[in-house]
Design a protein around this motif. Structure first.
Motif, PDB file in Angstrom:
ATOM      1  N   GLU A   1       0.838  -1.203   0.000  1.00 23.95           N
ATOM      2  CA  GLU A   1       0.000   0.000   0.000  1.00 23.95           C
ATOM      3  C   GLU A   1       0.870   1.250   0.000  1.00 23.95           C
ATOM      4  OE1 GLU A   1      -3.142   2.253  -0.434  1.00 23.95           O
ATOM      5  OE2 GLU A   1      -3.391   0.081  -0.215  1.00 23.95           O
TER       6      GLU A   1
ATOM      7  N   ALA B   1       2.270   1.662  -3.566  1.00 19.63           N
ATOM      8  CA  ALA B   1       1.264   2.152  -4.513  1.00 19.63           C
ATOM      9  C   ALA B   1       0.992   3.643  -4.306  1.00 19.63           C
ATOM     10  CB  ALA B   1      -0.025   1.345  -4.368  1.00 19.63           C
TER      11      ALA B   1
ATOM     12  N   GLU C   1       1.522   6.880  -6.860  1.00 17.61           N
ATOM     13  CA  GLU C   1       0.396   7.728  -7.250  1.00 17.61           C
ATOM     14  C   GLU C   1       0.545   9.160  -6.764  1.00 17.61           C
ATOM     15  OE1 GLU C   1      -3.328   4.600  -7.224  1.00 17.61           O
ATOM     16  OE2 GLU C   1      -2.527   5.303  -5.298  1.00 17.61           O
TER      17      GLU C   1
ATOM     18  N   ARG D   1      -5.180  -9.256  -6.284  1.00 17.45           N
ATOM     19  CA  ARG D   1      -5.993  -8.613  -5.264  1.00 17.45           C
ATOM     20  C   ARG D   1      -5.163  -8.040  -4.113  1.00 17.45           C
ATOM     21  NH1 ARG D   1     -11.576 -12.228  -4.816  1.00 17.45           N
ATOM     22  NH2 ARG D   1     -12.136 -12.023  -7.017  1.00 17.45           N
TER      23      ARG D   1
ATOM     24  N   GLU E   1      -1.991  -4.052  -6.918  1.00 18.97           N
ATOM     25  CA  GLU E   1      -2.570  -4.435  -8.205  1.00 18.97           C
ATOM     26  C   GLU E   1      -3.264  -3.267  -8.890  1.00 18.97           C
ATOM     27  OE1 GLU E   1      -5.501  -7.863 -10.134  1.00 18.97           O
ATOM     28  OE2 GLU E   1      -5.612  -7.368  -7.997  1.00 18.97           O
ATOM     29  N   ARG E   2      -3.800  -2.328  -8.096  1.00 19.38           N
ATOM     30  CA  ARG E   2      -4.560  -1.242  -8.708  1.00 19.38           C
ATOM     31  C   ARG E   2      -3.709  -0.316  -9.563  1.00 19.38           C
ATOM     32  NH1 ARG E   2      -4.173   0.966  -3.278  1.00 19.38           N
ATOM     33  NH2 ARG E   2      -3.136   3.016  -3.320  1.00 19.38           N
TER      34      ARG E   2
ATOM     35  N   THR F   1      -4.210  -6.647 -15.772  1.00 17.24           N
ATOM     36  CA  THR F   1      -5.106  -7.357 -14.867  1.00 17.24           C
ATOM     37  C   THR F   1      -4.610  -8.787 -14.749  1.00 17.24           C
ATOM     38  OG1 THR F   1      -7.365  -8.104 -14.499  1.00 17.24           O
ATOM     39  CG2 THR F   1      -6.686  -7.859 -16.774  1.00 17.24           C
TER      40      THR F   1
ATOM     41  N   ARG G   1      -5.038  -3.766 -19.176  1.00 20.08           N
ATOM     42  CA  ARG G   1      -6.153  -3.005 -18.626  1.00 20.08           C
ATOM     43  C   ARG G   1      -6.611  -1.952 -19.625  1.00 20.08           C
ATOM     44  NH1 ARG G   1      -7.267  -3.289 -13.155  1.00 20.08           N
ATOM     45  NH2 ARG G   1      -5.660  -4.247 -11.833  1.00 20.08           N
TER      46      ARG G   1
ATOM     47  N   ALA H   1      -0.086   5.994 -13.445  1.00 16.45           N
ATOM     48  CA  ALA H   1      -0.920   5.729 -12.278  1.00 16.45           C
ATOM     49  C   ALA H   1      -0.833   6.940 -11.361  1.00 16.45           C
ATOM     50  CB  ALA H   1      -0.459   4.472 -11.553  1.00 16.45           C
TER      51      ALA H   1
END
Length: 952
Positions: free
Chosen positions: A347, A350, A354, A376, A380-381, A386, A619, A642
């Motif tokens: 987290e 990521a 961002e 998941r 991953e976001r 994907t 994606r 991202a």
């Protein structure tokens, strides 16, 4: 003084008066009672109120919950609140406002009992001004009130004297009770100044001011990233003493300095004996490569040969926090399993990409992407791929039996009202969701014996049993491992699926009775059944060795997690590995697409093939620079933006068994270097027309944007935006946008409150420009604990009380008797309705008894006897002159005659002994000789005689 709160209802008096005039009641008293009743009802509807003096009111307790308060402050504050509740009057109310970094209403003004302190207010600051303003809003304008502050008086942020001025204008006094720590003998660090950034190999100074209550010798120690840099002792005098240190910046990285001091005597406030500061070393753009091979990675050698400054570390040695990652322009994960980084680290990574505009690159392999547990996951976001395969790529039928530990340890809460068992149930449901409709699933719950929850069957049938899985509860005892494995094996052997798998979930510290598990697992392996284990705990727990051996003998994976929140993801990861084609082995050709030029690639023709790749899918919104030429047409190189950052994926293995012929390509170094260089992005450009500055003071970070005052045109393409990333140890990061405000024509400023346990990273976004990242900042410690502020706190409280007419409270209950006298409106509506109801009942009673009319007649008889004594003997006796037992009969006859019904004649009764009969009494001249005449008849005859005498 009276008033009507809803005077519109007074208009009803008009129709009420008209109704009484048109339809009068038969008796005068009935008419009066009906009229007064209607008037009272109308006044009640109009809400008649009178203004009366009143001393009842509201006391708002403002309780300081910051870190500077004594250890027993909360108990003392609650006891004072209870004392206020016991001594208040029936109409008095008590409200409670707690404050720290922010003010929170713990209890609205009420007559009930205070439930206790529950809100989280942040302990690193004291927003006393905000708390006083909040308390003022809880005191109604028309009610009397006082504010009672329970605090040490230390405050941060805005000066509370402004709130005191507003309280004085409203006539609200501020009282206080001083609750503070003893500060005699407190040695502490008042300030610790370290530069926020430095260049590689640059020398710099660090300055600390130490407070001492007297002459003494103190000991000090300075640490850098946990290692001692300097230590010693020094003689200090009363007051402030300066300590200075010098250091040389390394080539890169975030440096965390900690200074510790210790006095000769016991310190009552040890929290201010330790201060920390951060320094960012900024040099050439750097790429962090996290690889299990570390410095020996072939990919690291290729990137360095391409001219990049590469820092190679093993994943377990990296601090996966946003502030630590600020030393790098991009991060490259070379086949790093997600479990090594952890959920919080993923987290952080990521959000770092961002929010700060940094880059991220991932390479594939048997431990990368979906096979590595990123399915998941929080990371991953931000991936341009994907990881979940479409249904047409599911080429093997799968059967999975899940054996869940439901022993007593699974009942432990994990936050959010959930238990460990709830998260295990949720993970099992994820297994159900990841399997295809034709796959099979069975679920067993195990304690000292196995319990079948869901029989092995096709997913499309067991989908209706989702609720049964989610309702599994802990039943106590421990988990018997052999019972769990044997029951799962019996169930899975009933399946004819191509892949058969068991997932065992157990507590790593409470796994009992393994029995002959080795022989059982050997039979499972011979039957083609694999076993994976998810252990709740760590590899250091007492039964972890057993779980690892079970996974090893079962040919599956073993996952450990100390965080129960990770359980569902681990279930999904293992199911994905078993049920999905996560990694395609074998030499596979691929080709470049026109999108390669966006990355700076310019290769012609087809490159050498890869030895294997992770099967992923593009994606929407992402681009692919290379794609396989097999039936999957899977992306080999994919990229996108991202948030503010860049993310690129290479699904082949860069260095290892499955690198394939691509590893021997003469241009492979240029290929990887170009990909990494694009990921690192555009570097922050110099901005000669603006200057960024951030400063720590009063428990907050002030971020300022200074514009060139001699600029000829507007240098900003739009309104700048400041993004703040909050980093706390062991917790997911938080991202928020902080508004920038114009302080002058050339200055924009944002104020960001800080807590001592957090680190902040600020990013300035200006439209049309790359994001500008400032060095991470933190507080040395809570500003609440700065030494030498006790006198300031008591002085502040005394000033607040003096400005508003309050005082220091020694005897708490007396505050109720000193509330200001206010005139309040007392609404009479209930009393008016009550009076109207009584009069209505009186009217009903009069209608059926005539008791008011009879009483008036008797009074009239007495007046007539007094006014006409000569005629007294001639007046016919009324109903009130007969014995009591006959009065009601006379009234009943009168009512029947008025209603037109014939009166019932009653036979005369014998008088009492010695008295003549009523018929023998002499009648006055001219009076009708009617026996049993009522009072009304006598009054009517008297009026007629009076009229005749007056000649009317």
């Amino acid at each position: 003084m009276i008033t009507f709160l809803q005077p519109i209802w007074l208009l009803l008096l008009l129709p009420a008066g008209v109704a009484l005039w048109l339809w009068p009641l038969p008796g005068r008293w009935q008419r009066w009672l009906r009229g007064v009743t209607l008037v009272l009802i109308v006044l009640a509807l109009a809400r008649l109120a009178v203004r009366l003096p009143d001393r009842s009111g509201v006391v708002i307790v403002v309780a300081d919950r910051s870190a500077s308060m004594p250890a027993q402050a909360a108990a003392a504050q609650e006891e004072i609140i209870r004392l206020l509740e016991r001594s208040r009057r029936p109409r008095d109310e008590v409200g409670v406002v707690a404050f720290g970094q922010r003010a929170v209403v713990e209890s609205l003004p009420q007559r009930g009992a205070f439930p206790g302190f529950r809100a989280e207010v942040g302990r690193d600051q004291s927003s006393l001004a905000e708390a006083l303003e909040t308390a003022l809003t809880l005191i109604p304008d028309e009610a009397g009130g006082r504010i009672l502050v329970l605090s040490d008086g230390k405050w941060t942020g805005r000066d509370p004297i402004g709130a005191a001025t507003r309280a004085a204008a409203r006539g609200v006094a501020i009282d206080y009770r001083l609750l503070s720590r003893p500060e005699a003998g407190d040695v502490g660090i008042q300030s610790f100044d370290v530069p926020q950034s430095a260049a590689p190999s640059e020398g710099f100074l660090m300055t600390a001011w130490v407070w001492s209550p007297g002459d003494q010798e103190i000991r000090y120690r300075l640490l850098r990233n946990g290692r001692v840099l300097a230590s010693g002792s020094r003689r200090v005098e009363t007051g402030l003493t300066r300590l200075m240190f010098r250091d040389l910046a390394p080539d890169h990285g975030l440096l965390e300095y900690e200074l510790e001091v210790e006095g000769a005597a016991e310190d009552p406030v040890p929290e201010n004996n330790r201060a920390r500061a951060l320094l960012m070393v900024r040099g050439e753009p750097a790429l962090l490569v996290a690889s299990e091979a570390g410095e020996s990675s072939g990919l690291v050698r290729l990137l360095r040969a391409g001219g990049l400054r590469v820092v190679a570390q093993r994943p377990g040695a990296v601090r996966w926090t946003a502030d630590a990652l600020m030393a790098y322009d991009a991060v490259l994960l070379e086949q790093v399993p997600a479990s090594v980084i952890g959920s919080v680290g993923l987290e952080n990574l990521a959000l770092w990409v961002e929010g700060t505009g940094r880059g991220l690159m991932l390479t594939g392999g048997p431990k990368g992407f979906g096979a590595g547990g990123y399915f998941r996951s929080p990371l991953e976001r931000v991936l341009p791929l994907t990881l979940e395969s479409p249904r047409e790529h599911l080429k093997q039928s799968v059967a999975i039996v899940v054996a869940l530990d439901r022993s007593g340890s699974m009942a432990a809460p994990v936050g959010g009202g959930r238990t460990k068992m709830d998260l295990a149930n949720l993970g099992t449901v994820q297994v159900l969701d990841l399997l295809g409709p034709g796959d099979e699933i069975g679920v067993i719950a195990v304690d000292s014996s196995p319990h079948v929850i869901v029989q092995l069957d096709r997913v499309e049938r067991n989908a209706a049993r989702r609720g049964r899985i989610l309702s599994i509860q802990s039943m106590g005892g421990g988990i018997f491992i052999y019972e769990a494995l044997s029951a799962a094996a019996r169930m899975i052997l009933e399946s004819r699926a191509q892949r058969r798998h068991i997932i065992l979930f157990a507590d790593a510290a409470d796994s009992e009775e393994p029995g002959a598990y080795r022989a059982l697992l050997e039979k499972c392996r011979e039957a083609g059944v694999t076993v994976s284990v998810i252990g709740l705990g760590t590899e250091a727990d007492q039964d972890a060795w057993l779980l690892k051996e079970i996974a090893q003998l079962g040919g599956g994976e073993c996952y450990f997690t100390a965080s129960a929140e990770e359980i569902p993801r681990l279930f999904a990861q293992d199911t994905f590995t078993v049920a999905r084609l996560a990694f395609v082995e074998g030499v596979t050709p691929f080709r470049f697409t026109p999108a390669q030029r966006v990355l700076g690639l310019g290769f012609e023709g087809e490159p050498p093939p890869v030895g294997g790749y992770n099967l992923c899918f593009l994606r929407p919104g992402a681009q692919q620079a290379a794609v396989t030429t097999d039936e999957n047409a899977a992306p080999v190189v994919a990229f996108w933006n991202a948030g503010l950052g860049r993310v690129l994926t290479f699904s082949g293995e860069a260095d290892g068994q499955f690198a394939g012929p691509l590893a021997s390509w003469d241009r492979v170094g240029e290929f990887y270097t170009t990909l990494a260089r694009w990921t690192m992005g555009r570097q922050e450009e110099s901005n000669p027309d603006l200057f960024l500055r951030q400063e720590i003071r009063d428990g907050a970070c002030y971020v300022q944007v200074h514009l060139d005052p001699q600029r000829r045109e507007e240098s900003l393409g739009g309104t700048p935006r400041l993004t703040s990333l909050t980093v706390r140890a062991g917790l997911p990061p938080r991202r928020e946008t902080v508004p920038l405000e114009w302080r002058s024509a050339d200055l924009l400023e944002a104020v960001v409150p800080l807590e001592s346990t957090e680190t902040r990273v600020h990013v300035l976004e200006i439209p049309g420009r790359p994001p500008l990242t400032l060095p991470p900042v933190c507080l040395p410690y809570s500003p609440e604990l700065a030494p030498g502020l006790q006198s300031r706190g008591s002085t502040t409280l005394a000033e607040l009380a003096a400005a508003t007419g309050g005082r220091e409270r020694g005897e708490i209950p007396r505050i109720w008797s000193e509330l200001p006298v206010r005139r309040r409106w007392l609404e009479l509506t209930p009393w008016l309705f009550l009076a109207a109801m009584v009069l209505f009942l009186a009217e009903v009673w009069e209608r059926y008894t005539g008791w008011l009319s009879a009483g008036l007649a008797r009074r009239t008889d007495r007046e007539m006897q007094t006014a006409m004594p000569g005629e007294t003997a001639e007046v016919t006796p009324t109903a009130w002159s007969v014995p009591t037992r006959r009065r009601w009969s006379a009234l009943w006859g009168a009512w029947r005659r008025r209603s037109g019904q014939p009166a019932v004649q009653t036979a005369p009764t014998d008088p009492a002994p010695g008295r003549p009969r009523q018929t023998d009494v002499a009648k006055p001249a001219g009076a009708p000789g009617r026996t049993g005449s009522s009072t009304y008849d006598a009054l009517r005859e008297a009026r007629e005689r009076a009229r005749r005498r007056r000649g009317l």
